[in-house]
Design an enzyme around this catalytic site. Sequence first.
Site, PDB file in Angstrom:
ATOM      1  NE  ARG A 225      -2.506  -1.610   3.242  1.00 23.09           N
ATOM      2  CZ  ARG A 225      -2.625  -2.893   3.594  1.00 23.09           C
ATOM      3  NH1 ARG A 225      -3.354  -3.702   2.870  1.00 23.09           N
ATOM      4  NH2 ARG A 225      -2.034  -3.358   4.668  1.00 23.09           N
TER       5      ARG A 225
ATOM      6  CD  GLU B 128       3.737 -11.243  18.135  1.00 29.13           C
ATOM      7  OE1 GLU B 128       3.166 -10.552  17.271  1.00 29.13           O
ATOM      8  OE2 GLU B 128       3.200 -11.635  19.179  1.00 29.13           O
TER       9      GLU B 128
HETATM   10  P1  AMP Z   1       4.537  -2.944  11.035  1.00 29.65           P
HETATM   11  O1  AMP Z   1       5.756  -3.559  10.405  1.00 29.65           O
HETATM   12  O2  AMP Z   1       4.039  -3.714  12.224  1.00 29.65           O
HETATM   13  O3  AMP Z   1       4.735  -1.486  11.337  1.00 29.65           O
HETATM   14  O4  AMP Z   1       3.372  -3.090   9.970  1.00 29.65           O
HETATM   15  C1  AMP Z   1       3.267  -2.181   8.938  1.00 29.65           C
HETATM   16  C2  AMP Z   1       2.679  -2.753   7.682  1.00 29.65           C
HETATM   17  O5  AMP Z   1       1.635  -3.684   7.926  1.00 29.65           O
HETATM   18  C3  AMP Z   1       2.090  -1.609   6.889  1.00 29.65           C
HETATM   19  O6  AMP Z   1       2.630  -1.690   5.586  1.00 29.65           O
HETATM   20  C4  AMP Z   1       0.588  -1.816   6.922  1.00 29.65           C
HETATM   21  O7  AMP Z   1       0.094  -1.778   5.611  1.00 29.65           O
HETATM   22  C5  AMP Z   1       0.365  -3.194   7.546  1.00 29.65           C
HETATM   23  N1  AMP Z   1      -0.474  -3.146   8.780  1.00 29.65           N
HETATM   24  C6  AMP Z   1      -0.049  -3.478  10.040  1.00 29.65           C
HETATM   25  N2  AMP Z   1      -1.034  -3.358  10.925  1.00 29.65           N
HETATM   26  C7  AMP Z   1      -2.128  -2.949  10.254  1.00 29.65           C
HETATM   27  C8  AMP Z   1      -3.487  -2.623  10.621  1.00 29.65           C
HETATM   28  N3  AMP Z   1      -3.925  -2.717  11.888  1.00 29.65           N
HETATM   29  N4  AMP Z   1      -4.344  -2.199   9.648  1.00 29.65           N
HETATM   30  C9  AMP Z   1      -3.913  -2.093   8.370  1.00 29.65           C
HETATM   31  N5  AMP Z   1      -2.657  -2.383   7.944  1.00 29.65           N
HETATM   32  C10 AMP Z   1      -1.755  -2.813   8.872  1.00 29.65           C
END
Ligand code: AMP
Length: 177
Positions: free
Chosen positions: A64, A101
């Site tokens: 995205r 995780e």
């Molecule tokens: P992180 O590595 O945990 O910061 O996750 C980030 C990526 O996961 C981003 O590219 C988001 O598109 C997706 N993502 C993680 N959590 C969510 C959520 N609650 N809702 C939508 N997209 C998420």
Amino acid sequence: MPQPHAPDLRRHIRVVPDFPKPGIQFYDISTLLAHAGAWRTAIATMARETEPFVPDRLVAIESRGFIFAAPIAVQLGVGMAMVRKRGKLPGRVHSHAYELEYGNDVVEISADLVVPGQKIVIVDDLIATGGTCKASIDLLDRVGVETLGCVFLIELIGLGGGDKLGVPYRSVLQLPA
Ligand code: AMP
């Protein structure tokens, strides 16, 4: 049609409980993309946050992040490069493995697009734990590209994701995890 202000963007984001697994509150940006005014405001606001970093180029995180980085790059008059998950990019790539995780994952960037000394800004739709973005920063750092900052539409608060990055970052909306 009047343009929504940045704080109004919240109501254009659909919240889907328990997706993709129980306990996750998924923020779906599809509903924002479908609304011309909200979409335009989102891009204009993110472009305003990106511009002061004065990047040579934007780097977008799969998938995205591509949607947001592309119009911001056009608006700012800079190019963009894609960081993708393992096996999606053709030709020679630089790879970086990082811990999740449960298990680990790999991010990659096309080797011939990397210009050592270049200063970039990372764009993604959302920061949660910050793991994906930090892995991208580390990948770029290893190949001599400096991340000046990161820009997100949504920051999930209470997860400490932004603190993990080690570079300045901006988010348009701060929402509960
Ligand atoms: P992180 O590595 O945990 O910061 O996750 C980030 C990526 O996961 C981003 O590219 C988001 O598109 C997706 N993502 C993680 N959590 C969510 C959520 N609650 N809702 C939508 N997209 C998420």
